[in-house]
Design a protein around this motif. Structure first.
Motif, mmCIF file in Angstrom:
data_model
loop_
_atom_site.group_PDB
_atom_site.id
_atom_site.type_symbol
_atom_site.label_atom_id
_atom_site.label_comp_id
_atom_site.label_asym_id
_atom_site.label_seq_id
_atom_site.Cartn_x
_atom_site.Cartn_y
_atom_site.Cartn_z
ATOM 1 N N UNK A 184 0.805 -1.219 0.000
ATOM 2 C CA UNK A 184 0.000 0.000 0.000
ATOM 3 C C UNK A 184 0.840 1.272 0.000
ATOM 4 N N UNK A 185 2.082 1.187 0.447
ATOM 5 C CA UNK A 185 2.921 2.376 0.630
ATOM 6 C C UNK A 185 3.986 2.494 -0.463
ATOM 7 N N UNK A 186 4.385 3.726 -0.720
ATOM 8 C CA UNK A 186 5.545 3.976 -1.580
ATOM 9 C C UNK A 186 6.779 4.324 -0.758
ATOM 10 N N UNK A 187 6.592 5.068 0.335
ATOM 11 C CA UNK A 187 7.729 5.486 1.151
ATOM 12 C C UNK A 187 7.350 5.508 2.623
ATOM 13 N N UNK A 231 -2.601 10.349 15.835
ATOM 14 C CA UNK A 231 -3.342 9.602 14.809
ATOM 15 C C UNK A 231 -2.377 9.263 13.672
ATOM 16 N N UNK A 232 -2.157 7.988 13.484
ATOM 17 C CA UNK A 232 -1.214 7.524 12.467
ATOM 18 C C UNK A 232 -1.854 7.654 11.096
ATOM 19 N N UNK A 233 -1.212 8.423 10.243
ATOM 20 C CA UNK A 233 -1.843 8.865 9.003
ATOM 21 C C UNK A 233 -0.969 8.536 7.806
ATOM 22 N N UNK A 234 -1.579 7.954 6.775
ATOM 23 C CA UNK A 234 -0.917 7.739 5.500
ATOM 24 C C UNK A 234 -1.361 8.797 4.504
ATOM 25 N N UNK A 235 -0.452 9.205 3.631
ATOM 26 C CA UNK A 235 -0.704 10.305 2.702
ATOM 27 C C UNK A 235 -0.559 9.802 1.259
ATOM 28 N N UNK A 236 -1.584 10.002 0.479
ATOM 29 C CA UNK A 236 -1.521 9.635 -0.945
ATOM 30 C C UNK A 236 -0.345 10.342 -1.603
ATOM 31 N N UNK A 237 0.376 9.621 -2.454
ATOM 32 C CA UNK A 237 1.628 10.137 -2.991
ATOM 33 C C UNK A 237 1.425 11.095 -4.159
ATOM 34 N N UNK A 280 3.982 7.652 2.715
ATOM 35 C CA UNK A 280 3.242 8.036 1.516
ATOM 36 C C UNK A 280 2.699 6.770 0.879
ATOM 37 N N UNK A 281 1.505 6.883 0.255
ATOM 38 C CA UNK A 281 0.768 5.706 -0.181
ATOM 39 C C UNK A 281 0.537 5.720 -1.687
ATOM 40 N N UNK A 282 0.458 4.533 -2.243
ATOM 41 C CA UNK A 282 0.398 4.373 -3.693
ATOM 42 C C UNK A 282 -0.834 5.038 -4.303
ATOM 43 N N UNK A 283 -0.598 5.603 -5.462
ATOM 44 C CA UNK A 283 -1.657 6.162 -6.283
ATOM 45 C C UNK A 283 -1.525 5.578 -7.680
ATOM 46 N N UNK A 284 -2.635 5.358 -8.361
ATOM 47 C CA UNK A 284 -2.520 5.051 -9.782
ATOM 48 C C UNK A 284 -1.898 6.274 -10.463
ATOM 49 N N UNK A 285 -1.293 6.048 -11.609
ATOM 50 C CA UNK A 285 -0.387 7.051 -12.162
ATOM 51 C C UNK A 285 -1.086 8.371 -12.481
ATOM 52 N N UNK A 327 -4.512 -2.757 7.729
ATOM 53 C CA UNK A 327 -3.637 -2.547 8.885
ATOM 54 C C UNK A 327 -4.362 -1.876 10.047
ATOM 55 N N UNK A 328 -4.461 -2.571 11.161
ATOM 56 C CA UNK A 328 -5.065 -1.972 12.355
ATOM 57 C C UNK A 328 -4.180 -0.885 12.940
ATOM 58 N N UNK A 329 -2.895 -0.900 12.618
ATOM 59 C CA UNK A 329 -1.976 0.112 13.150
ATOM 60 C C UNK A 329 -2.049 1.429 12.370
ATOM 61 N N UNK A 330 -2.857 1.488 11.312
ATOM 62 C CA UNK A 330 -3.030 2.698 10.516
ATOM 63 C C UNK A 330 -4.414 3.266 10.798
ATOM 64 N N UNK A 331 -4.481 4.523 11.251
ATOM 65 C CA UNK A 331 -5.743 5.103 11.709
ATOM 66 C C UNK A 331 -6.505 5.867 10.643
ATOM 67 N N UNK A 332 -5.785 6.515 9.733
ATOM 68 C CA UNK A 332 -6.411 7.485 8.831
ATOM 69 C C UNK A 332 -5.560 7.587 7.577
#
Length: 660
Positions: A184-187, A231-237, A280-285, A327-332
């Motif tokens: 799910x992640x890029x970085x 709050x553990x947060x992932x960000x679209x890349x 940072x999280x994967x995005x389609x191109x 992932x339960x460890x990822x909140x948002x």
């Protein structure tokens, strides 16, 4: 606690930079195992404490695991510590091994005795009501625990939680390491003291699996000024993060451009609210809609954990959806929605997700698809966190707590012959009761348009809007993204072009066939529909914000990622999901149940999520956040779990696998 090459050697990763004859050594931290859990220990300590008289502690390379409890008026007694430590068990970073550091203390009361537990009680604000060195029984320890009162050497408050301690008093906050086995992640990211971010220099064993580090939730307390603290947060890349490269889902873009120098506006608002960015999280191109797996050439599409584990995760906020569902460890997660890029992943993975009213947050520092349509929103499991994130991101948003009593259904099932339809109708019935709905009517946009369309407008909505979306996204992204990228890349690569995935190429090529006047016409047609819809279909209300709610469902359908598809095409047409895109109204996804199917992958009956979308008048996002929180509190909606189903369950991929 141990270290070996096979279990992640604890070592300082040193960056060597030469300035003439000088050599600079910088610690990037290191990894270690405590029990069977991997941790990253940063190169810079959180603070230092006085360690005089603390004796010897079990350590690896000088690092010893300790538990800290910050002193307060309520816990300034030795006997109160047991219940506090028991509460720590809910945290996934702390574990009882942080109570297992063996220590020898040269004190008359404990001379020549070793105690299993080392717990530091920080008493800078409150005097100890027990001796500086005492003992008690704590949860997780099979022997008596030694409690030591220490004081910080700095002014920085030290929150309770797990730490690693050096003999010189340096105290470190570790990150627990997790494998991103869903892709799910890029970085992966790690934060610094000044709320900036850098790449996380840590890795767990795994095939093409980034390693994500998360801090203990015990370190953070949410407040009015920091509603997202911890709050553990992932960000679209596609969102810039200062000091980090942005890929936009394209390898050439990632390699060509330097790290961002500033946070995008949405990211900065989340950081200001206390959110902890973990990656940072994967995005389609370039945020174009791509199908897994054939269209994803540069980067592999993430894995949807639901059902058989081989359903398309939808796009373009693919990593955000897959990560939140896995992932339960990822909140948002922060995604973007131009034509459905948050709602699609939320629907197929059974999550809460929102396309907000257009224009609620400035998108400076965010890669554009079409500025007239682009929005920033969230994918989430917990509606309370979702609402707090909305408050943080969308400034000055009114939050109504009186709800509409009129419901309009759109292309909604009328009988429960299918399992998915039964779940949707059950939710609708409960919603009607909760709202004390006075009217529920079936909305027919075709007849409504024919009866009240503006003078001179086309006879059908399809005639008005068939090419509006593809014209806007292709003409605008070609101008704002492709053309400057191609020119800059060619200038340093002898006229060469970068590689681009099939979907953006097909879309951009379509835009190139259109005259510039087509863009103006598309913008005009969008405005015609917006004005008509907001004046005739979904109106504002001074008491409930929106006179009515529109309810529709995407159903529950299989979409196998291993099936061969036709080549990508231009996204013509007008559909239910495009209403909010053109009308600029909020559209939120809520999970309402599950439906079974026989998987051609597992040859077994599996289940997939069933979701319903709610639309309200423009600017009524706050009312929807409140409504969904209240529906959850009433038991009408349930918090979706991570795993194979929205009710939980181990993901098929993980069964029998260790360390995931």
């Amino acid at each position: 606690m141990h270290s070996s090459f096979s279990s992640l050697v604890l070592g300082l990763l040193l960056s060597l930079v030469s300035y003439g004859a000088a050599l600079t050594l910088t610690s990037n931290g290191g990894t270690l195992m405590l029990g069977d859990i991997a941790y990253y220990v940063p190169g810079t300590p959180y603070t230092t404490v006085s360690v005089q008289g603390l004796g010897r502690l079990q350590s690896v390379n000088g690092l010893s695991p300790v538990t800290v409890i910050g002193a307060t008026a309520n816990n300034a007694t030795l006997g109160s510590l047991g219940s506090i430590v028991a509460d720590f068990a809910t945290d996934d970073v702390w574990n009882p091994d942080f109570l297992q550091g063996r220590g020898h203390f040269p004190s008359p009361s404990v001379t020549s005795k070793y105690w299993k537990t080392r717990l530091f009680y920080l008493s800078s604000n409150y005097p100890m009501r027990c001796p500086p060195l005492g003992s008690t029984s704590l949860p997780g320890s099979n022997q008596t625990s030694v409690v030591v009162s220490v004081a910080s050497n700095g002014s920085l408050p030290i929150p309770s939680g797990p730490y690693f301690l050096l003999a010189n008093g340096a105290l470190y906050q570790p990150l627990r390491l997790y494998s991103d086995f869903a892709g799910a992640f890029t970085q992966p990211l790690k934060s610094t003291r000044n709320e900036s971010y850098s790449a996380l220099p840590a890795a767990l064993p795994g095939i093409q699996s980034p390693t994500i580090g998360v801090p203990s939730r015990l370190y953070y307390t949410r407040t009015a000024s920091k509603p997202l603290a911890g709050v553990r947060t992932g960000i679209k890349d596609i969102y810039d993060i200062a000091g980090i490269k942005t890929s936009d889902g394209n390898r050439a873009w990632y390699g060509f451009y330097p790290p961002a120098t500033a946070n995008s506006v949405p990211v900065q608002r989340l950081i200001d609210a206390g959110a902890i960015l973990v990656g940072k999280m994967k995005t389609s191109q370039f945020a174009n809609g791509e199908r897994a797996t054939v269209d994803w050439v540069d980067y592999h599409s993430p894995f949807n954990p639901r059902g058989d584990g081989y359903q398309d995760p939808s796009s373009s906020s693919s990593g955000a959806g897959a990560g939140t569902a896995t992932y339960s460890w990822l909140d948002l997660t922060l995604g973007s929605d131009t034509g459905g890029s948050i709602r699609g992943p939320s629907q197929v993975q059974g999550l809460f997700g929102n396309r907000p009213s257009y224009g609620l947050v400035e998108l400076t520092g965010v890669m554009p698809l079409a500025p007239e349509l682009d929005t920033a929103g969230f994918l989430c499991r917990d509606p309370t966190v979702w609402k707090a994130a909305g408050l943080a991101l969308y400034a000055d948003l009114p939050f109504y707590n009186t709800y509409p009593q009129m419901i309009q259904t759109l292309n909604f099932p009328t009988n429960a012959s299918a399992e998915a339809d039964s779940a949707a109708l059950s939710f609708l019935s409960k919603l009607q009761t909760f709202l004390n709905a006075t009217a529920t009517t079936a909305l027919n946009l075709t007849t409504s348009w024919a009866a009240s369309k503006p003078a001179g407008a086309p006879a059908t909505l399809a005639g008005l809007l068939n090419t509006t979306y593809p014209t806007l996204v292709t003409k605008q992204q070609s101008r704002l993204v492709r053309d400057p990228f191609y020119a800059a890349y060619a200038a340093v690569h002898d006229g060469r072009l970068p590689f681009i995935d099939p979907v953006p190429l097909v879309r951009w090529a379509y835009g190139d066939t259109l005259p510039e006047s087509a863009l103006t016409e598309a913008q005009t047609n969008k405005t015609i529909f917006k004005d008509w819809f907001n004046s005739n279909v979904l109106l504002n209300d001074s008491t409930t914000c929106s006179q009515s709610l529109i309810v529709y469902t995407a159903g529950s359908n299989t979409d196998y990622r291993n099936e061969y598809n036709q080549p990508p095409t231009v996204p013509f047409g007008f559909s239910t999901s495009r209403i909010s895109v053109f009308a600029e109204v909020p559209d939120v996804v809520v999970p309402v149940g599950q439906a079974s199917y026989v998987s051609m992958v597992t040859n077994h009956t599996e289940v997939l999520p069933v979701t319903v979308d709610l639309m309200a008048a423009k600017g009524c996002d706050g009312m929807l956040f409140n409504l969904i929180e209240d529906l959850t509190a009433a038991g009408i909606l349930e918090v979706p779990q991570t795993g194979q189903t929205i009710a939980g369950g181990e993901i098929l991929l993980k069964r029998g696998m260790i360390g995931l």
